[in-house]
Motif scaffolding. Structure first.
Motif, PDB file in Angstrom:
ATOM      1  N   ARG A 227      57.732   1.473 106.244  1.00 38.53           N
ATOM      2  CA  ARG A 227      58.180   0.303 107.002  1.00 38.53           C
ATOM      3  C   ARG A 227      59.028   0.772 108.175  1.00 38.53           C
ATOM      4  N   GLY A 228      58.683   0.236 109.358  1.00 37.68           N
ATOM      5  CA  GLY A 228      59.405   0.627 110.561  1.00 37.68           C
ATOM      6  C   GLY A 228      59.012  -0.239 111.739  1.00 37.68           C
ATOM      7  N   PRO A 229      59.033   0.311 112.943  1.00 39.64           N
ATOM      8  CA  PRO A 229      58.765  -0.475 114.146  1.00 39.64           C
ATOM      9  C   PRO A 229      57.354  -1.060 114.204  1.00 39.64           C
ATOM     10  N   TYR A 230      56.424  -0.552 113.412  1.00 40.07           N
ATOM     11  CA  TYR A 230      55.045  -1.062 113.397  1.00 40.07           C
ATOM     12  C   TYR A 230      54.808  -1.995 112.213  1.00 40.07           C
ATOM     13  N   GLY A 231      55.880  -2.393 111.527  1.00 38.75           N
ATOM     14  CA  GLY A 231      55.738  -3.178 110.310  1.00 38.75           C
ATOM     15  C   GLY A 231      55.446  -2.233 109.158  1.00 38.75           C
ATOM     16  N   GLU A 232      54.679  -2.721 108.192  1.00 37.90           N
ATOM     17  CA  GLU A 232      54.292  -1.859 107.079  1.00 37.90           C
ATOM     18  C   GLU A 232      53.027  -1.108 107.450  1.00 37.90           C
ATOM     19  N   VAL A 233      53.070   0.203 107.311  1.00 42.36           N
ATOM     20  CA  VAL A 233      51.905   1.054 107.548  1.00 42.36           C
ATOM     21  C   VAL A 233      51.610   1.785 106.246  1.00 42.36           C
ATOM     22  N   LEU A 234      50.376   1.690 105.767  1.00 46.15           N
ATOM     23  CA  LEU A 234      49.965   2.401 104.560  1.00 46.15           C
ATOM     24  C   LEU A 234      49.373   3.743 104.973  1.00 46.15           C
ATOM     25  N   VAL A 235      50.056   4.811 104.611  1.00 40.69           N
ATOM     26  CA  VAL A 235      49.673   6.160 105.023  1.00 40.69           C
ATOM     27  C   VAL A 235      49.002   6.872 103.850  1.00 40.69           C
ATOM     28  N   PRO A 236      47.724   7.240 103.976  1.00 40.12           N
ATOM     29  CA  PRO A 236      47.056   8.010 102.914  1.00 40.12           C
ATOM     30  C   PRO A 236      47.690   9.403 102.793  1.00 40.12           C
ATOM     31  N   VAL A 237      48.017   9.791 101.581  1.00 41.96           N
ATOM     32  CA  VAL A 237      48.655  11.084 101.352  1.00 41.96           C
ATOM     33  C   VAL A 237      47.546  12.116 101.109  1.00 41.96           C
ATOM     34  N   VAL A 238      47.001  12.624 102.214  1.00 41.16           N
ATOM     35  CA  VAL A 238      45.946  13.640 102.178  1.00 41.16           C
ATOM     36  C   VAL A 238      46.290  14.723 103.192  1.00 41.16           C
ATOM     37  N   GLY A 239      45.749  15.911 102.976  1.00 39.38           N
ATOM     38  CA  GLY A 239      46.069  17.062 103.807  1.00 39.38           C
ATOM     39  C   GLY A 239      45.767  16.902 105.278  1.00 39.38           C
ATOM     40  N   ASP A 240      44.755  16.117 105.639  1.00 40.35           N
ATOM     41  CA  ASP A 240      44.419  15.935 107.052  1.00 40.35           C
ATOM     42  C   ASP A 240      45.413  15.025 107.777  1.00 40.35           C
ATOM     43  N   ILE A 241      46.206  14.276 107.021  1.00 36.32           N
ATOM     44  CA  ILE A 241      47.152  13.337 107.625  1.00 36.32           C
ATOM     45  C   ILE A 241      48.599  13.802 107.465  1.00 36.32           C
ATOM     46  N   VAL A 242      49.003  14.153 106.255  1.00 34.06           N
ATOM     47  CA  VAL A 242      50.376  14.599 106.004  1.00 34.06           C
ATOM     48  C   VAL A 242      50.444  16.098 106.278  1.00 34.06           C
ATOM     49  N   MET A 243      51.194  16.461 107.316  1.00 32.13           N
ATOM     50  CA  MET A 243      51.220  17.857 107.769  1.00 32.13           C
ATOM     51  C   MET A 243      52.326  18.677 107.099  1.00 32.13           C
ATOM     52  N   GLY A 244      53.359  18.032 106.594  1.00 32.02           N
ATOM     53  CA  GLY A 244      54.475  18.745 105.972  1.00 32.02           C
ATOM     54  C   GLY A 244      55.793  18.143 106.393  1.00 32.02           C
ATOM     55  N   GLN A 245      56.878  18.830 106.076  1.00 33.13           N
ATOM     56  CA  GLN A 245      58.215  18.355 106.410  1.00 33.13           C
ATOM     57  C   GLN A 245      58.831  19.227 107.487  1.00 33.13           C
ATOM     58  N   ASP A 246      59.714  18.617 108.272  1.00 35.92           N
ATOM     59  CA  ASP A 246      60.468  19.396 109.261  1.00 35.92           C
ATOM     60  C   ASP A 246      61.812  19.793 108.659  1.00 35.92           C
ATOM     61  N   GLU A 247      62.651  20.436 109.456  1.00 35.12           N
ATOM     62  CA  GLU A 247      63.939  20.931 108.978  1.00 35.12           C
ATOM     63  C   GLU A 247      64.860  19.817 108.516  1.00 35.12           C
TER      64      GLU A 247
END
Length: 173
Positions: A135-155
């Motif tokens: 939930r954020g500036p675009y409302g609710e966004v459903l993000v698929p948790v797959v390798g092509d989309i979730v790249m990792g975490q930053d510092e």
């Protein structure tokens, strides 16, 4: 350094007469259960080994049929029913945290093209993959948790994503 363990499966029942068990997989970890993976039983057995090695993995509907070292008959397998299997964090992939609610809940999600998408408010488990409710500036966004989309975490611990074109617009409507 302290070793961390992840619950990867729960043994539900025996299968056949050769000591196989059917296990429900926890947190979408089925792709990470493989032959040769060392696992710990919880609660531990009073007698006998407390660690086992997965010697075989096969799909059993939505569950997995597992063969475990030293478990060669139905009687031995029956003593495992109701127990959980744990694996060392070091033996699992480095991006595993994206499936752990303790690691993702409340974290910020940043898309490489759009910037901040929002904060993870919920995680939905589906047969194909988990979905993050962000939930954020675009409302609710459903993000698929797959390798092509979730790249990792930053510092800063923010999740970096590469959202496909149209995903924000489809979720916003």
């Amino acid at each position: 350094m302290r070793t961390r363990y992840w619950t990867i499966a729960r043994i539900g029942r025996t299968h056949g007469r050769d000591g196989e068990v059917v296990a429900g997989v926890v947190h979408s970890l089925s792709p990470h259960l493989h032959e040769g993976l060392r696992v710990w039983l919880v609660p531990p057995r009073l007698k006998g080994p407390r660690t086992l090695v997965i010697t075989g993995v096969a799909a059993q509907g939505e569950r997995l049929r597992l063969s475990l070292s030293g478990v060669t008959d139905m009687d031995a397998a029956s003593h495992l029913v109701g127990r959980s299997l744990l694996a060392r964090e070091d033996d699992l992939p480095g991006d595993l945290g994206r499936d752990d609610l303790r690691v993702v809940m409340g974290r910020e999600v940043v898309d490489e093209a759009r910037g901040v998408v929002g904060t993870i408010e919920d995680v939905f488990e589906t047969p194909a993959n988990d979905l993050w409710s962000v939930r954020g500036p675009y409302g609710e966004v459903l993000v698929p948790v797959v390798g092509d989309i979730v790249m990792g975490q930053d510092e800063q611990g923010r999740w970096l994503v590469r959202l496909p074109r149209g995903l924000v617009e489809v979720n916003a409507s």
